[in-house]
Design a protein around this motif. Structure first.
Motif, PDB file in Angstrom:
ATOM      1  N   UNK A 239       0.798  -1.223   0.000  1.00 47.04           N
ATOM      2  CA  UNK A 239       0.000   0.000   0.000  1.00 47.04           C
ATOM      3  C   UNK A 239       0.830   1.271   0.000  1.00 47.04           C
ATOM      4  N   UNK A 240       2.149   1.156   0.048  1.00 50.62           N
ATOM      5  CA  UNK A 240       2.979   2.343   0.185  1.00 50.62           C
ATOM      6  C   UNK A 240       3.522   2.877  -1.137  1.00 50.62           C
ATOM      7  N   UNK A 241       3.259   2.183  -2.242  1.00 52.04           N
ATOM      8  CA  UNK A 241       3.744   2.637  -3.537  1.00 52.04           C
ATOM      9  C   UNK A 241       2.606   2.764  -4.534  1.00 52.04           C
ATOM     10  N   UNK A 242       2.923   2.585  -5.806  1.00 58.31           N
ATOM     11  CA  UNK A 242       1.920   2.745  -6.864  1.00 58.31           C
ATOM     12  C   UNK A 242       0.794   1.723  -6.768  1.00 58.31           C
ATOM     13  N   UNK A 243       1.065   0.564  -6.185  1.00 60.49           N
ATOM     14  CA  UNK A 243       0.023  -0.454  -6.074  1.00 60.49           C
ATOM     15  C   UNK A 243      -1.132  -0.011  -5.176  1.00 60.49           C
ATOM     16  N   UNK A 244      -0.888   0.993  -4.349  1.00 63.48           N
ATOM     17  CA  UNK A 244      -1.963   1.472  -3.467  1.00 63.48           C
ATOM     18  C   UNK A 244      -3.167   1.925  -4.268  1.00 63.48           C
ATOM     19  N   UNK A 245      -2.930   2.487  -5.448  1.00 63.29           N
ATOM     20  CA  UNK A 245      -4.040   2.975  -6.266  1.00 63.29           C
ATOM     21  C   UNK A 245      -4.848   1.810  -6.832  1.00 63.29           C
ATOM     22  N   UNK A 246      -4.203   0.679  -7.106  1.00 68.10           N
ATOM     23  CA  UNK A 246      -4.943  -0.505  -7.545  1.00 68.10           C
ATOM     24  C   UNK A 246      -5.964  -0.890  -6.478  1.00 68.10           C
ATOM     25  N   UNK A 247      -5.537  -0.895  -5.228  1.00 68.63           N
ATOM     26  CA  UNK A 247      -6.413  -1.289  -4.133  1.00 68.63           C
ATOM     27  C   UNK A 247      -7.562  -0.306  -3.950  1.00 68.63           C
ATOM     28  N   UNK A 248      -7.295   0.982  -4.094  1.00 70.34           N
ATOM     29  CA  UNK A 248      -8.366   1.966  -3.916  1.00 70.34           C
ATOM     30  C   UNK A 248      -9.337   1.942  -5.090  1.00 70.34           C
ATOM     31  N   UNK A 249      -8.835   1.732  -6.314  1.00 68.00           N
ATOM     32  CA  UNK A 249      -9.708   1.706  -7.482  1.00 68.00           C
ATOM     33  C   UNK A 249     -10.661   0.509  -7.448  1.00 68.00           C
ATOM     34  N   UNK A 250     -10.261  -0.539  -6.767  1.00 62.01           N
ATOM     35  CA  UNK A 250     -11.093  -1.730  -6.686  1.00 62.01           C
ATOM     36  C   UNK A 250     -11.994  -1.738  -5.451  1.00 62.01           C
ATOM     37  N   UNK A 251     -11.963  -0.675  -4.662  1.00 58.43           N
ATOM     38  CA  UNK A 251     -12.830  -0.608  -3.493  1.00 58.43           C
ATOM     39  C   UNK A 251     -12.386  -1.487  -2.351  1.00 58.43           C
TER      40      UNK A 251
END
Length: 499
Positions: A55-67
């Motif tokens: 969650x501390x890098x670019x992958x954090x946005x994947x998690x937020x975009x998927x709810x």
């Protein structure tokens, strides 16, 4: 407890789901009524996890975009902080804020408590490298009673509520944190969808989280495929294999029916970043020569076929106040003749326009007298080398407000000596001072003026050449309602997204 949560769900669900425009007549409100038997959504994302869904890098946005994840706050349609896990907050002093939590549950069944939230934020503050949202910022979090979390910053931070909306500052259950420092987001977040399975960089499975504070999501789950190739991603939507496809390539947009092609103005800017620490672009004169060689209109009108605006600065037209406050670049060097200097230009193919942009730049730079070797890889195989300065030039598409919603954040993370995402490896004392002045500004108008003064300092180094300001094309199936399309690219699937 369950009845109280249901009452809160009915009262509070509109707060977040109304933040951004949704597609389709179903709206984006989740609600509990009739939601239990929803069908599953099929989603194609452009970027496979590059950091094991940290969650501390670019992958954090994947998690937020998927709810999957949530923070204390979210951003509303105007870019202001809105309640999320925190129902309210107040500023106690220049450096101290008190956030009041709503009643919520982690996906592992434990309660969201002040101590758990404080521990989660403390972990984020200690992460190495630091999340971009915390670039240049230190914070301490502690529990205050049954519902309060007090956050104290090292220096005054007038935009802390907006900063805490960053996907990289999502809150996780204590179970998520292992001894190695890795954060496991599987079944430990708070969002309406629970990550249950990740298959490397190819797919992920999400199930509806039935105890979400905002009520039951309208879909029973989400099946995610990571498809880096834009043509394949668009074809999957067109042939009915997926219901949502992000980042449809410009060249593929015409293959979709008009009703399924959604264009959103974004705060994303594609830029040419020049390595200021080694290679030919350590020389400011050669950086100036590269900047002069670039014809941005050929990129906006040609490569992007009019689905983008020519680069004006770090911030584009979607940042509505930027143009009126823009200043000329400060102290640019005179251009030096390239005389055949060799350089390596790199980019990634997850965003299909970027290799074509890079190819056009290669031709423009070679016309100016450089000798250019072009390297294109998938992003997850490129990032570490880019951060290590192994390329002379790099083409990057960057959402300038994605980290915090605060325009200063991207300057601190991307262009200061201590920035955690400084691909240009820029370390300039005048730039650092200008960014620090912007960080200290408390009034919003003063902050905007200071931001544009810092932009002028950065552009004056020619470490970055803004190329185009993008518009995002998303493929939304005809049967899909409630897709969340926002200019910050933080959301896609929400409680009301369904088919």
């Amino acid at each position: 407890m369950r009845h109280l949560r249901l009452l809160l769900a009915l009262l509070l669900a509109p707060v977040l789901t109304g933040c951004f425009a949704s597609e389709g007549p179903g709206g984006s409100g989740g609600g509990a009524g009739g939601a239990k038997a929803g069908s599953r959504l099929r989603v194609a994302l452009a970027f496979p996890p590059a950091q094991n869904l940290s969650p501390y890098g670019d992958d954090a946005t994947i998690l937020s975009r998927l709810g999957v994840t949530e923070g204390l706050t979210a951003l509303d349609a105007n870019g202001a902080a809105a309640p999320a896990l925190a129902a309210s907050w107040r500023r106690e002093s220049d450096r101290s804020w008190l956030f009041t939590l709503r009643e919520a549950t982690f996906q592992d069944g434990t309660d969201v408590t002040p101590s758990a939230v404080a521990a989660s934020l403390t972990r984020a503050g200690q992460a190495k490298p630091a999340p971009a949202a915390l670039s240049g910022v230190s914070l301490e979090a502690e529990a205050d009673g049954r519902t309060g979390v007090r956050i104290t910053t090292g220096s005054p931070d007038p935009v802390l509520p907006s900063r805490l909306s960053s996907p990289s500052l999502a809150v996780f259950a204590p179970k998520a944190y292992g001894a190695t420092g890795r954060v496991d987001p599987v079944g430990t977040a708070t969002g309406p969808f629970e990550l249950t399975k990740v298959t490397g960089t190819t797919s992920a499975t999400l199930d509806r989280f039935d105890d979400h504070w905002g009520g039951l999501a309208r879909s029973s789950g989400v099946d995610v495929r990571f498809i880096a190739d834009g043509t394949a991603r668009t074809a999957a939507l067109r042939t009915g294999q997926v219901d949502l496809a992000e980042a449809v390539p410009v060249a593929q947009a015409a293959t979709l029916e008009g009703a399924t092609r959604k264009e959103t103005a974004t705060t994303r800017t594609t830029s040419l970043l020049l390595n200021t620490q080694s290679g030919p672009f350590k020389n400011p004169g050669l950086r100036a020569a590269a900047r002069r060689a670039v014809d941005t209109s050929a990129l906006a009108d040609g490569v992007h076929e009019g689905h983008a605006d020519a680069g004006a600065g770090i911030y584009g037209p979607a940042v509505t106040w930027a143009e009126s406050r823009r200043r000329p670049p400060v102290g640019r060097a005179k251009a030096t003749a390239p005389d055949g200097r060799k350089l390596t230009l790199a980019t990634y193919d997850n965003r299909p326009e970027l290799p074509e942009v890079a190819q056009v730049l290669k031709q423009q730079l070679e016309k100016a007298g450089f000798e250019v070797e072009l390297e294109v890889r998938e992003y997850s195989r490129l990032e570490s080398d880019a951060l290590a300065g192994k390329f002379d030039a790099f083409v990057l598409a960057r959402n300038t407000l994605v980290d915090t919603g605060d325009p200063v954040a991207v300057l601190a993370s991307d262009y200061t000596c201590d920035g955690g995402y400084n691909l240009a490896l820029l370390c300039d004392k005048d730039v650092d001072r200008a960014v620090a002045r912007a960080e200290r500004a408390t009034d919003s108008a003063q902050r905007q003026v200071a931001v544009m003064a810092a932009e002028a300092e950065i552009l004056g180094t020619d470490a970055v050449v803004p190329l185009v300001h993008q518009r995002l094309i998303t493929g939304v199936g005809a049967s899909v309602h409630g897709a969340l399309l926002d200019p910050y690219e933080r959301t896609l699937v929400g409680p009301g997204t369904r088919r």
